[in-house]
Write a protein that holds these residues in place. Sequence first.
Motif, PDB file in Angstrom:
ATOM      1  N   ASP A 183       0.835  -1.196   0.000  1.00 36.83           N
ATOM      2  CA  ASP A 183       0.000   0.000   0.000  1.00 36.83           C
ATOM      3  C   ASP A 183       0.874   1.252   0.000  1.00 36.83           C
ATOM      4  O   ASP A 183       1.950   1.304   0.594  1.00 36.83           O
ATOM      5  CB  ASP A 183      -0.943   0.001   1.211  1.00 36.83           C
ATOM      6  CG  ASP A 183      -0.198   0.163   2.520  1.00 36.83           C
ATOM      7  OD1 ASP A 183      -0.128   1.296   3.029  1.00 36.83           O
ATOM      8  OD2 ASP A 183       0.337  -0.856   3.017  1.00 36.83           O
ATOM      9  N   SER A 184       0.397   2.275  -0.688  1.00 37.22           N
ATOM     10  CA  SER A 184       1.192   3.483  -0.901  1.00 37.22           C
ATOM     11  C   SER A 184       1.495   4.218   0.399  1.00 37.22           C
ATOM     12  O   SER A 184       2.562   4.837   0.533  1.00 37.22           O
ATOM     13  CB  SER A 184       0.475   4.427  -1.873  1.00 37.22           C
ATOM     14  OG  SER A 184      -0.799   4.796  -1.380  1.00 37.22           O
ATOM     15  N   GLU A 185       0.600   4.162   1.366  1.00 36.18           N
ATOM     16  CA  GLU A 185       0.840   4.866   2.632  1.00 36.18           C
ATOM     17  C   GLU A 185       2.065   4.304   3.350  1.00 36.18           C
ATOM     18  O   GLU A 185       2.924   5.061   3.822  1.00 36.18           O
ATOM     19  CB  GLU A 185      -0.383   4.764   3.537  1.00 36.18           C
ATOM     20  CG  GLU A 185      -0.240   5.550   4.838  1.00 36.18           C
ATOM     21  CD  GLU A 185      -1.466   5.459   5.716  1.00 36.18           C
ATOM     22  OE1 GLU A 185      -1.417   5.946   6.863  1.00 36.18           O
ATOM     23  OE2 GLU A 185      -2.489   4.901   5.277  1.00 36.18           O
ATOM     24  N   THR A 186       2.167   2.990   3.415  1.00 38.14           N
ATOM     25  CA  THR A 186       3.333   2.365   4.051  1.00 38.14           C
ATOM     26  C   THR A 186       4.609   2.715   3.303  1.00 38.14           C
ATOM     27  O   THR A 186       5.648   3.015   3.907  1.00 38.14           O
ATOM     28  CB  THR A 186       3.153   0.831   4.089  1.00 38.14           C
ATOM     29  OG1 THR A 186       2.017   0.516   4.888  1.00 38.14           O
ATOM     30  CG2 THR A 186       4.381   0.147   4.665  1.00 38.14           C
ATOM     31  N   LEU A 187       4.548   2.696   1.982  1.00 38.35           N
ATOM     32  CA  LEU A 187       5.728   2.977   1.168  1.00 38.35           C
ATOM     33  C   LEU A 187       6.204   4.417   1.337  1.00 38.35           C
ATOM     34  O   LEU A 187       7.387   4.662   1.550  1.00 38.35           O
ATOM     35  CB  LEU A 187       5.407   2.695  -0.306  1.00 38.35           C
ATOM     36  CG  LEU A 187       5.312   1.221  -0.686  1.00 38.35           C
ATOM     37  CD1 LEU A 187       4.645   1.047  -2.035  1.00 38.35           C
ATOM     38  CD2 LEU A 187       6.700   0.590  -0.684  1.00 38.35           C
ATOM     39  N   VAL A 188       5.291   5.356   1.262  1.00 38.57           N
ATOM     40  CA  VAL A 188       5.686   6.765   1.367  1.00 38.57           C
ATOM     41  C   VAL A 188       6.221   7.067   2.762  1.00 38.57           C
ATOM     42  O   VAL A 188       7.227   7.783   2.919  1.00 38.57           O
ATOM     43  CB  VAL A 188       4.518   7.689   0.989  1.00 38.57           C
ATOM     44  CG1 VAL A 188       4.861   9.151   1.317  1.00 38.57           C
ATOM     45  CG2 VAL A 188       4.191   7.546  -0.493  1.00 38.57           C
ATOM     46  N   ARG A 189       5.587   6.524   3.808  1.00 40.64           N
ATOM     47  CA  ARG A 189       6.079   6.762   5.175  1.00 40.64           C
ATOM     48  C   ARG A 189       7.511   6.281   5.349  1.00 40.64           C
ATOM     49  O   ARG A 189       8.283   6.879   6.101  1.00 40.64           O
ATOM     50  CB  ARG A 189       5.181   6.059   6.201  1.00 40.64           C
ATOM     51  CG  ARG A 189       3.901   6.780   6.544  1.00 40.64           C
ATOM     52  CD  ARG A 189       3.394   6.353   7.936  1.00 40.64           C
ATOM     53  NE  ARG A 189       3.402   4.906   8.082  1.00 40.64           N
ATOM     54  CZ  ARG A 189       2.368   4.109   7.840  1.00 40.64           C
ATOM     55  NH1 ARG A 189       1.223   4.635   7.426  1.00 40.64           N
ATOM     56  NH2 ARG A 189       2.447   2.806   8.017  1.00 40.64           N
ATOM     57  N   ALA A 190       7.868   5.201   4.673  1.00 39.20           N
ATOM     58  CA  ALA A 190       9.220   4.668   4.808  1.00 39.20           C
ATOM     59  C   ALA A 190      10.266   5.640   4.271  1.00 39.20           C
ATOM     60  O   ALA A 190      11.443   5.562   4.652  1.00 39.20           O
ATOM     61  CB  ALA A 190       9.333   3.333   4.079  1.00 39.20           C
ATOM     62  N   TYR A 191       9.843   6.558   3.390  1.00 40.76           N
ATOM     63  CA  TYR A 191      10.772   7.521   2.789  1.00 40.76           C
ATOM     64  C   TYR A 191      10.467   8.956   3.214  1.00 40.76           C
ATOM     65  O   TYR A 191      11.042   9.891   2.664  1.00 40.76           O
ATOM     66  CB  TYR A 191      10.726   7.393   1.259  1.00 40.76           C
ATOM     67  CG  TYR A 191      11.219   6.050   0.789  1.00 40.76           C
ATOM     68  CD1 TYR A 191      12.549   5.874   0.416  1.00 40.76           C
ATOM     69  CD2 TYR A 191      10.376   4.941   0.750  1.00 40.76           C
ATOM     70  CE1 TYR A 191      13.022   4.641   0.004  1.00 40.76           C
ATOM     71  CE2 TYR A 191      10.834   3.704   0.355  1.00 40.76           C
ATOM     72  CZ  TYR A 191      12.158   3.554  -0.018  1.00 40.76           C
ATOM     73  OH  TYR A 191      12.627   2.323  -0.413  1.00 40.76           O
ATOM     74  N   ASP A 192       9.582   9.108   4.188  1.00 38.39           N
ATOM     75  CA  ASP A 192       9.250  10.450   4.681  1.00 38.39           C
ATOM     76  C   ASP A 192       8.858  10.329   6.150  1.00 38.39           C
ATOM     77  O   ASP A 192       7.701  10.507   6.525  1.00 38.39           O
ATOM     78  CB  ASP A 192       8.105  11.051   3.861  1.00 38.39           C
ATOM     79  CG  ASP A 192       7.914  12.535   4.136  1.00 38.39           C
ATOM     80  OD1 ASP A 192       8.804  13.143   4.771  1.00 38.39           O
ATOM     81  OD2 ASP A 192       6.874  13.078   3.702  1.00 38.39           O
ATOM     82  N   ASP A 193       9.844  10.024   6.990  1.00 40.39           N
ATOM     83  CA  ASP A 193       9.589   9.715   8.393  1.00 40.39           C
ATOM     84  C   ASP A 193       9.207  10.959   9.187  1.00 40.39           C
ATOM     85  O   ASP A 193       9.552  12.091   8.820  1.00 40.39           O
ATOM     86  CB  ASP A 193      10.822   9.067   9.015  1.00 40.39           C
ATOM     87  CG  ASP A 193      12.025   9.993   8.979  1.00 40.39           C
ATOM     88  OD1 ASP A 193      12.296  10.670   9.990  1.00 40.39           O
ATOM     89  OD2 ASP A 193      12.689  10.066   7.931  1.00 40.39           O
ATOM     90  N   ALA A 194       8.523  10.730  10.294  1.00 40.24           N
ATOM     91  CA  ALA A 194       8.024  11.827  11.125  1.00 40.24           C
ATOM     92  C   ALA A 194       9.147  12.629  11.753  1.00 40.24           C
ATOM     93  O   ALA A 194       8.995  13.833  11.999  1.00 40.24           O
ATOM     94  CB  ALA A 194       7.110  11.266  12.213  1.00 40.24           C
ATOM     95  N   ALA A 195      10.282  11.995  12.027  1.00 36.51           N
ATOM     96  CA  ALA A 195      11.393  12.696  12.676  1.00 36.51           C
ATOM     97  C   ALA A 195      12.200  13.549  11.708  1.00 36.51           C
ATOM     98  O   ALA A 195      13.048  14.350  12.137  1.00 36.51           O
ATOM     99  CB  ALA A 195      12.316  11.685  13.359  1.00 36.51           C
ATOM    100  N   GLY A 196      11.985  13.385  10.409  1.00 31.87           N
ATOM    101  CA  GLY A 196      12.682  14.205   9.423  1.00 31.87           C
ATOM    102  C   GLY A 196      14.086  13.749   9.087  1.00 31.87           C
ATOM    103  O   GLY A 196      14.844  14.488   8.445  1.00 31.87           O
ATOM    104  N   VAL A 197      14.440  12.531   9.476  1.00 30.31           N
ATOM    105  CA  VAL A 197      15.802  12.047   9.186  1.00 30.31           C
ATOM    106  C   VAL A 197      16.001  11.854   7.688  1.00 30.31           C
ATOM    107  O   VAL A 197      17.040  12.219   7.129  1.00 30.31           O
ATOM    108  CB  VAL A 197      16.089  10.731   9.943  1.00 30.31           C
ATOM    109  CG1 VAL A 197      17.521  10.253   9.671  1.00 30.31           C
ATOM    110  CG2 VAL A 197      15.874  10.915  11.440  1.00 30.31           C
ATOM    111  N   THR A 198      14.989  11.296   7.016  1.00 36.17           N
ATOM    112  CA  THR A 198      15.120  11.082   5.573  1.00 36.17           C
ATOM    113  C   THR A 198      15.196  12.410   4.831  1.00 36.17           C
ATOM    114  O   THR A 198      15.890  12.525   3.812  1.00 36.17           O
ATOM    115  CB  THR A 198      13.948  10.241   5.037  1.00 36.17           C
ATOM    116  OG1 THR A 198      13.788   9.081   5.855  1.00 36.17           O
ATOM    117  CG2 THR A 198      14.222   9.801   3.612  1.00 36.17           C
TER     118      THR A 198
END
Length: 330
Positions: free
Chosen positions: A202-217
């Motif tokens: 699912d796209s939500e899981t994929l995008v979150r993996a490359y746009d984390d809440a902590a801003g590290v990516t």
Amino acid sequence: MKASGRFTLDDRLPADYFTTTLRSDVLAGLGAQPRTLPPKWFYDKRGSDLFEQITLLPEYYPTRAEQEILVERAPEIAALTRAVTLVELGSGSSRKTRLLLDALSAEGTLRRYAPLDVSATALAEAGRAVGRDYPGLHVSATVADFETDLVLPPEAGPRLVAFLGSTIGNFDSGQRASFYRTLAGAMSQDDVLLLGADLVKDSETLVRAYDDAAGVTAEFNKNVLHVLNRELCADFEPAAFDHVALWNEHEERVEMHLRSRIAQTARIPALGLSVEFVGGDSVRTELSCKFRRDSLTAELHAAGFMVHHWWTDSSNRFALLLTGRRGHEL
């Protein structure tokens, strides 16, 4: 060639490799439409450290999923391949590789570990650590760019060639086809490829993996601008760009972009280049293709490979493939 006890390091890169390749990539990428920069330029010391942080983030599942498979399947992989030499492409820190080293050592076949990476520093650190922790194992490291100079170390076989972490997803379909053909030509009939591939989900899981809440990516993405500023005397202002991760449904890939917040001009004196941006203009810095079993198997088959085993983690997020040249039996 540098040698120290059971550790050797063969540097195949030209002395001016980084300068020449970076300049060529930046000129070609920023002069094209759409604008792009290759993801390999994320990985200076700061970028590598940031990526190690990313692998520990709750949103970034690929590292954990791949490790889950290796924990379960490494003994089976060792028994099937009975590899004398473990070759690793893009080895980095070689952390996950230790699961394979342990299993092959327990199987009693392993004699040599041959990591290949563009970073001599990373290879030296990881290679010496492996040599220290695995007495009797010879480590033959090679500094090379496997995208342009894929020559497998001429070590004893059978060889297990590990290409982990879904780095294959950073190549588009044409680049993958070329890579597979080159790799098939470099492998002997007794060699086996262990390939990591991230799967469509699912796209939500994929995008979150490359746009984390902590801003590290986001910091990792913007690091490419710091590299250009340092190496090419550029004047990019990283704070004037937003990190963007999006799911390209048609191509089934995640794309990372740096999107200009404002109208601005970035100057790169070392190249005599000025790059004009209006607000909303972007530079694509990474693509991460996701795979389906049928299409990935077909890709490999077209290049002369046969997939013998396909393993996934318990949530079916990630796959490890054990594949050899057609005609090879496991």
